[in-house]
Write an enzyme that holds these catalytic residues in place. Sequence first.
Site, PDB file in Angstrom:
ATOM      1  N   TRP A 150       0.787  -1.229   0.000  1.00 34.98           N
ATOM      2  CA  TRP A 150       0.000   0.000   0.000  1.00 34.98           C
ATOM      3  C   TRP A 150       0.827   1.291   0.000  1.00 34.98           C
ATOM      4  O   TRP A 150       0.259   2.373  -0.062  1.00 34.98           O
ATOM      5  CB  TRP A 150      -0.904   0.012   1.248  1.00 34.98           C
ATOM      6  CG  TRP A 150      -0.195  -0.496   2.476  1.00 34.98           C
ATOM      7  CD1 TRP A 150      -0.286  -1.757   3.005  1.00 34.98           C
ATOM      8  CD2 TRP A 150       0.741   0.194   3.308  1.00 34.98           C
ATOM      9  NE1 TRP A 150       0.528  -1.885   4.103  1.00 34.98           N
ATOM     10  CE2 TRP A 150       1.174  -0.700   4.318  1.00 34.98           C
ATOM     11  CE3 TRP A 150       1.263   1.491   3.310  1.00 34.98           C
ATOM     12  CZ2 TRP A 150       2.095  -0.348   5.303  1.00 34.98           C
ATOM     13  CZ3 TRP A 150       2.184   1.840   4.280  1.00 34.98           C
ATOM     14  CH2 TRP A 150       2.587   0.936   5.260  1.00 34.98           C
ATOM     15  N   GLU A 177      -5.362  -4.125  -0.757  1.00 30.19           N
ATOM     16  CA  GLU A 177      -6.793  -3.837  -0.567  1.00 30.19           C
ATOM     17  C   GLU A 177      -6.984  -2.423  -0.002  1.00 30.19           C
ATOM     18  O   GLU A 177      -8.008  -1.794  -0.236  1.00 30.19           O
ATOM     19  CB  GLU A 177      -7.423  -4.859   0.385  1.00 30.19           C
ATOM     20  CG  GLU A 177      -7.641  -6.229  -0.236  1.00 30.19           C
ATOM     21  CD  GLU A 177      -6.354  -6.975  -0.531  1.00 30.19           C
ATOM     22  OE1 GLU A 177      -5.339  -6.717   0.148  1.00 30.19           O
ATOM     23  OE2 GLU A 177      -6.340  -7.800  -1.461  1.00 30.19           O
ATOM     24  N   GLU A 249      10.814  -8.553  -3.021  1.00 25.29           N
ATOM     25  CA  GLU A 249      11.290  -7.224  -2.604  1.00 25.29           C
ATOM     26  C   GLU A 249      10.779  -7.005  -1.196  1.00 25.29           C
ATOM     27  O   GLU A 249       9.614  -6.648  -0.999  1.00 25.29           O
ATOM     28  CB  GLU A 249      10.720  -6.138  -3.530  1.00 25.29           C
ATOM     29  CG  GLU A 249      11.092  -6.277  -4.979  1.00 25.29           C
ATOM     30  CD  GLU A 249      12.526  -5.892  -5.268  1.00 25.29           C
ATOM     31  OE1 GLU A 249      13.215  -5.380  -4.357  1.00 25.29           O
ATOM     32  OE2 GLU A 249      12.967  -6.135  -6.395  1.00 25.29           O
ATOM     33  N   CYS A 283      10.557   1.480   1.531  1.00 22.88           N
ATOM     34  CA  CYS A 283      11.479   0.404   1.945  1.00 22.88           C
ATOM     35  C   CYS A 283      12.940   0.819   1.865  1.00 22.88           C
ATOM     36  O   CYS A 283      13.772   0.241   2.546  1.00 22.88           O
ATOM     37  CB  CYS A 283      11.209  -0.863   1.154  1.00 22.88           C
ATOM     38  SG  CYS A 283      11.235  -0.602  -0.613  1.00 22.88           S
TER      39      CYS A 283
END
Length: 476
Positions: A150, A177, A249, A283
């Site tokens: 997300w 979602e 990843e 990340c």
Amino acid sequence: MYPSPVLYIGGAVRAGGRRRLEPILNPATGSELASLSHADAGDLEDAIDSATKAFRGWSVTSAFDRYVILRRAADLLLQRVELIARAITLEQGKPLAEARHEVAVSANVIDWYAEEGRRAYGRIIPGRNSAVRQMVLAEPVGPAVAFTPWNFPVFTPAHKVGAALAAGCSLILKAAEETPAGAVELLRAFHDAGLPPGVLNLVFGVPSEISTYFIRSKAVSKISFTGSTAVGRQLMSQAGAELKRTTMELGGHAPVIVLGDVDPAPCAALLAAGKFRNAGQTCISPSRYYVHESIYEEFVRRFVAYTNTLTVGDGLDEKTTLGPLANSRRVDAMERFVADARTRGGRLRAGGERRGGDGYYFAPTIVTDVADDALLMTHEPFGPIAPIVPFADLDQALTRANSLPFGLAAYAFTTSNALAARLANDLKAGMVGINTLAVSAPETPFGGVRDSGHGQEGGVEGLEAYLNLKLVAHAQ
Ligand code: NAD
């Protein structure tokens, strides 16, 4: 203003009926934006069926014809940047300027894969016998399935979709979602660009149920996942049982080593801007700072000064530079990180608590002098908290930087070329930035080592992740 989230299977949208519904929340207000339909068993079966049938045609479509459609989709994304950016901000929270940038770089990524797909060449290897011609052919792996999180609702799907389609694969995307509209708009661009039905499909539902279903399917040849290390480990073991190829990843906790020879003012400003981009939910976010003791206090002072200039608020407000976190779980996690840091010597220099109101806001936070075994130094915060600690000896700083099982990104700042070379060699990560945080471009490989996963997205390697090699030895 917020596009209706739908499933997209075999070139047509699906929603409603007897499907289970999930509310989509605006993280800036906590209010409901829309209802998302979960795919039912029939939808999942149809998605596999569509992707399997479409693969037969798409895999033999010429690279040039695939290029034309990908290029058109990239152009459509750019034409729709304002609409898509607003959807991203509404569902994910990041400031509009960042959302616009996300759409633009996603178009760049698709554009780059469009071009690179035309160069998925094989090679000819001279035979030991001159009557034998040995050819290495690059072939699409087959229908693939991708799972995206997300934090970048368009950019992460764009990488997987661009690479798979350019390589000649069909793809089923299960996007997050919590942020479906970004993926829906991405697929709409491909639909409007003339992509044949079934080449690209989009489903939503209970993540573990969907991944289990697809990984077990014999029709699926490749799994690509972006998300946490814990989920990646689980999907890897499921894919391993089926001997399916994977790209993983996963999480990181990028160390930053700042040597005493840099000017602390611009360095702190650059690093603070990088840290708070997307509210730290990135990340490759620079997330553990080891700063040489000779410039430590000045660096912290400048970092705090930059942080105090941030405007926290609803991302739709053009003045906002730090939006809410994407979901309430992250706010709870930030509180745990801060509470633990306080018990381990951490000094709070900015922020430290959630902001009032209904949205998922957490103040930009700086913690200094915290112990190396604090949660904040050992677990990815994935939020707007920067821990900064001093070091005296570079060897020790490197040992501390390399001490975690992660290895996604790492950064170092120095004016010495000799030290830069040493740091580039010794930092254990898939991507190392020296005097820069820019380690992600469409044409460069992006990926981690150890607990941060394996395989690359971006670069020629991103395309190769969706190609099998076949040797043809032809005796004449
Ligand atoms: P999570 O680990 O449950 O979910 C992360 C993502 O994986 C979500 O998009 C989720 O839908 C998906 N997911 C979860 N279980 C799955 C399954 N069995 N099959 C397929 N997909 C699955 O938790 P979260 O609260 O959403 O995020 C927590 C942590 O995940 C963060 O702190 C961060 O470390 C990591 N994360 C990393 C990235 C990244 O870009 N690498 C993105 C989002 C989250």
